[in-house]
Design an enzyme around this catalytic site. Structure first.
Site, PDB file in Angstrom:
ATOM      1  N   ASP A 150       0.860  -1.179   0.000  1.00 17.51           N
ATOM      2  CA  ASP A 150       0.000   0.000   0.000  1.00 17.51           C
ATOM      3  C   ASP A 150       0.906   1.242   0.000  1.00 17.51           C
ATOM      4  OD1 ASP A 150      -2.172   1.690  -0.013  1.00 17.51           O
ATOM      5  OD2 ASP A 150      -3.231   0.689   1.618  1.00 17.51           O
TER       6      ASP A 150
HETATM    7  C1  NOJ Z   1      -4.110   3.902   0.147  1.00 22.39           C
HETATM    8  C2  NOJ Z   1      -5.282   2.969   0.271  1.00 22.39           C
HETATM    9  O1  NOJ Z   1      -5.207   2.257   1.496  1.00 22.39           O
HETATM   10  C3  NOJ Z   1      -5.403   1.986  -0.875  1.00 22.39           C
HETATM   11  O2  NOJ Z   1      -6.593   1.276  -0.726  1.00 22.39           O
HETATM   12  C4  NOJ Z   1      -5.317   2.702  -2.194  1.00 22.39           C
HETATM   13  O3  NOJ Z   1      -5.505   1.805  -3.252  1.00 22.39           O
HETATM   14  C5  NOJ Z   1      -3.987   3.396  -2.273  1.00 22.39           C
HETATM   15  N1  NOJ Z   1      -3.886   4.389  -1.205  1.00 22.39           N
HETATM   16  C6  NOJ Z   1      -3.748   4.089  -3.606  1.00 22.39           C
HETATM   17  O4  NOJ Z   1      -4.511   5.229  -3.699  1.00 22.39           O
END
Ligand code: NOJ
Length: 720
Positions: A277
């Site tokens: 993430d």
């Molecule tokens: C953080 C989020 O937790 C995740 O779900 C998301 O896909 C990413 N950012 C990218 O934006």
């Protein structure tokens, strides 16, 4: 509809299964052999830095193979130019992959995932993802970070909005349906997106419902509940997995080799690609799990993270780590192979045509049907709903009657507010503007001022009925939007009081990103239609439901508490040794020595939920025959069928969602949940019609983890 996914075959083609696969493997091998270490690390790096217009610096970086992927950045023109540079001007001509959070729609927005879960309609959920993929692919996006299949049992957690609810079976079915929708029949089709199962794992169990917080899950609960949708996603052939932000049992998920190597690769034989993430790798430092970025990179790479999102620790430190023998070239090459294989499977090495945008009429129709099926009728005293179209005048009140952005819900960054049809617009269109008196009462859901109340009350007085549009603004749910209170924010409860005092029949439509608590307000509102943020076509869907052009058929994918103090509350809980007695509700009066007082309940609120999982009313009524079992026992390897007649005994056509639960076995090696969903079917019934619904259960469907972490069904009686 299939009722079993847990043991379904993997759709991911076995490596080398065909000549085409062998050719891809050969080409990957040749590329890896030619790549420099920096080019390999570039492939393992994902950036947000694609800006409009593309700077010379980013162009030079793409030419040098600095990045394998970009996320949530630039527009279609930038993506086209960046791809041209990568595939024509970089040394090895390796294409980029463009990821984006296409969570519940792109420009056309479907209900938030929790709303889609309320449809209990895997095929419709698949269609919604398909339309979203088509729209996004037309803008040169090739990878979506969805579905989010974290089990969510805590409405304080803002990301419950993005979840498919509390139940592993429902989330598995719907998550797999989304994957099929995004990925289509072939990843290489121009209108397919690679999907991403996220967040692996335990993110939905954030302590206190506070986003990013630690999760503590005993392995038996992790495996039996939280991992099931992920295993189903792996079996459905999801192209990628994303690691979670949280620690799970004290180890950050982004460096958890037990999750990534033992379970994902070892037990499930997953062959796709794993991305971290956003900055989750360098977040290992804040977790106190890595001293610095170099150690963070080492721990994440060793655990099996293959692409680093946004932070740059892999690129910056992998060379030193290799020299120090702290990671191996096999670690790097394995990751690069998985990334390149994904790019081959997406057809990015060949000229991938850009598909035209989908037919907007079809996309909007799917959006409207999904919104319609996702609405849950919670209350309908005196059959107030549906309203009659011959009503003289209707008052439309409340901050969410005409708020396009709020209607779209969280994660709508590409959602076109100008596409949105609000309930106010739809009601005006349906009834004629002259019959709709609009008074928002509050500027937005958090507004505390009562300045607009007089107009709202006067609107109710002039009308034959009032519909209040209450709930939460979009910004109150989603990532980092945890709430410690679940009530209707702002002065909404006071608005209900004021409008109720006008003495007209009132119905409420609640638009929210989570289960809210509204017990006292509900006592004053005879009819409540609950709509998780319903997206672009929420307005027409709600108008049709309010006026009986369609009957509500959604069922709750998550338990609604009476009060935040009951959280976590979910239907598939274990029994206690002292379960409450039937009728053992509310505040116990009298002698505290009364054994009824020593039961598992609260002394200040009923222990039961406000609305249970699976609940939802309709405008018609259904009669179920007692279920018939094909046999009284189920032997290992056998099958049991369960059949029931469902009849529409009411006045209107409607869909019903027939749900199959099991309860048991009693006397096994562990205590089992009081009920577990094992199957469901959406059926459509005209008035007077009946249908036989048949479910098949095998011992595999009844398998669960024992204390030795073995998955097996155990013999024993099940409760009828
Ligand atoms: C953080 C989020 O937790 C995740 O779900 C998301 O896909 C990413 N950012 C990218 O934006």
């Amino acid at each position: 509809m299939r009722t079993i996914v847990l043991f379904a075959m993997s759709l991911w083609p076995a490596l080398g299964a065909s000549a085409a696969d062998a050719d891809v493997e050969r080409r990957i091998g040749e590329l890896v052999a030619r790549m420099t270490l920096q080019e390999k690390l570039g492939q393992m790096s994902q950036s947000t830095s694609l800006r409009t217009p593309l700077s010379d610096a980013i162009k030079a970086e793409i030419r040098a193979g600095r990045w394998g992927s970009f996320l949530n950045a630039g527009d279609a023109r930038d993506r086209a130019e960046a791809q041209r540079i990568a595939t024509e001007e970089s040394r090895l001509k390796i294409p980029l992959i463009f990821g984006r959070d296409v969570i519940h729609g792109y420009q056309t927005v479907f209900p938030i995932p929790l709303g889609q879960a309320a449809t209990w309609d895997p095929d419709l959920v698949r269609q919604a993802a398909r339309e979203a993929a088509r729209e996004a692919a037309a803008d040169r996006i090739t990878w979506t970070f969805a579905p989010m299949i974290d089990i969510a049992r805590d409405p304080r957690w803002g990301r419950i909005a993005e979840s498919l609810g509390e139940d592993p079976y429902l989330a598995s079915q719907l998550g797999a349906a989304m994957i099929r929708g995004f990925q289509g029949d072939s990843l290489a089709a121009p209108d397919s997106l690679a999907a991403c199962a996220k967040h692996y794992a335990g993110y939905g169990a954030a302590e206190g419902g506070r986003d990013y917080n630690s999760a503590w899950l005993p392995e038996i609960l992790l495996r039996d509940v939280y991992l099931r949708p992920f295993q189903a996603a792996s079996q459905a052939g999801v192209a990628t997995f994303m690691t979670a932000f949280n620690t799970l049992n004290a180890v950050p998920a982004t460096a958890d080799s037990f999750l990534l190597r033992n379970i994902l690769r070892g037990e499930w034989k997953y062959e796709g690609m794993v991305v971290s993430d956003y900055e989750a790798v360098t977040n290992l430092i804040a977790h106190g799990y890595a001293l610095d970025a170099r150690e963070a990179a080492r721990k994440a790479i060793r655990a099996g993270v293959e692409m680093e999102m946004v932070s740059t620790s892999f690129y910056d430190h992998a060379a030193e780590l290799l020299r120090a023998g702290q990671i191996t070239m096999q670690d790097i090459d394995g990751s690069v192979r998985d990334i390149l294989r994904l790019k081959f499977r997406l057809g990015l090495f060949d000229p991938r045509p850009v598909p035209p945008p989908p037919d907007p009429q079809r996309t909007l129709a799917v959006a409207e049907k999904t919104a319609e099926e996702s609405a849950v009728l919670l209350r309908n005293e005196g059959r107030l709903l549906p309203l009659s179209k011959s009503i003289r005048k209707i008052a439309v009140i409340g901050p969410l009657a005409d708020s396009p952005v709020d209607q779209m819900g969280t994660w709508s960054m590409d959602g076109r507010a100008d596409f949105v049809r609000t309930p106010l617009a739809a009601l005006r269109e349906m009834l004629g503007a002259g019959r709709v008196i609009y008074a928002p009462g509050l500027i937005n859901s958090r507004d505390r001022s009562r300045a607009g109340f007089d107009r709202a009350v006067s609107a109710a007085r002039q009308a034959d009925a009032a519909v209040l549009f209450l709930g939460e603004e979009a910004i109150l749910s989603g990532e980092a939007r945890s709430r410690a209170f679940l009530n209707l924010p702002g002065a909404q409860e006071a608005l209900v009081d004021a409008v109720a005092a006008a003495g007209k029949p009132i119905a409420a439509v609640i638009l929210a990103g989570r289960p809210l608590t509204f017990h006292d307000a509900a006592a004053k509102i005879p009819a409540i239609l609950y709509c998780f943020h319903p997206g672009t076509m929420g307005g027409p869907a709600i108008a049709r439901l309010l006026f009986g052009d369609a009957s509500p058929s959604g069922k709750l994918p998550v338990t609604f508490p009476r009060t935040v103090g009951q959280v976590p509350i979910y239907y598939a809980h274990l029994n206690t040794g002292r379960p409450p007695l039937a009728g053992d509700l509310g505040v116990p009066m009298g002698n505290p020595a009364n054994p009824q007082g020593y039961r598992s309940k609260y002394i200040d609120v009923d222990y039961t939920p406000e609305y249970p999982f699976g609940f939802g009313l309709s405008y018609t009524s259904f009669r179920y025959s007692p279920p018939e079992l094909s046999a009284k026992t189920l032997a290992a390897g056998g099958r049991l069928t369960i059949t029931a007649q469902v009849a529409n005994t009411g006045p209107r056509a409607s869909d019903e969602i027939v749900q199959l639960y099991t309860s048991g076995p009693l006397g096994g090696s562990v205590a089992r949940p009081v009920r577990e969903l094992k199957g469901f079917r959406r059926v459509h019934l005209e008035p007077g019609a009946a249908v036989q619904v048949k479910f098949t259960i095998t011992t595999e469907d009844l398998a669960y983890y024992n204390p030795k972490m073995q998955l097996a069904a155990e013999p024993g009686p099940y409760r009828a």
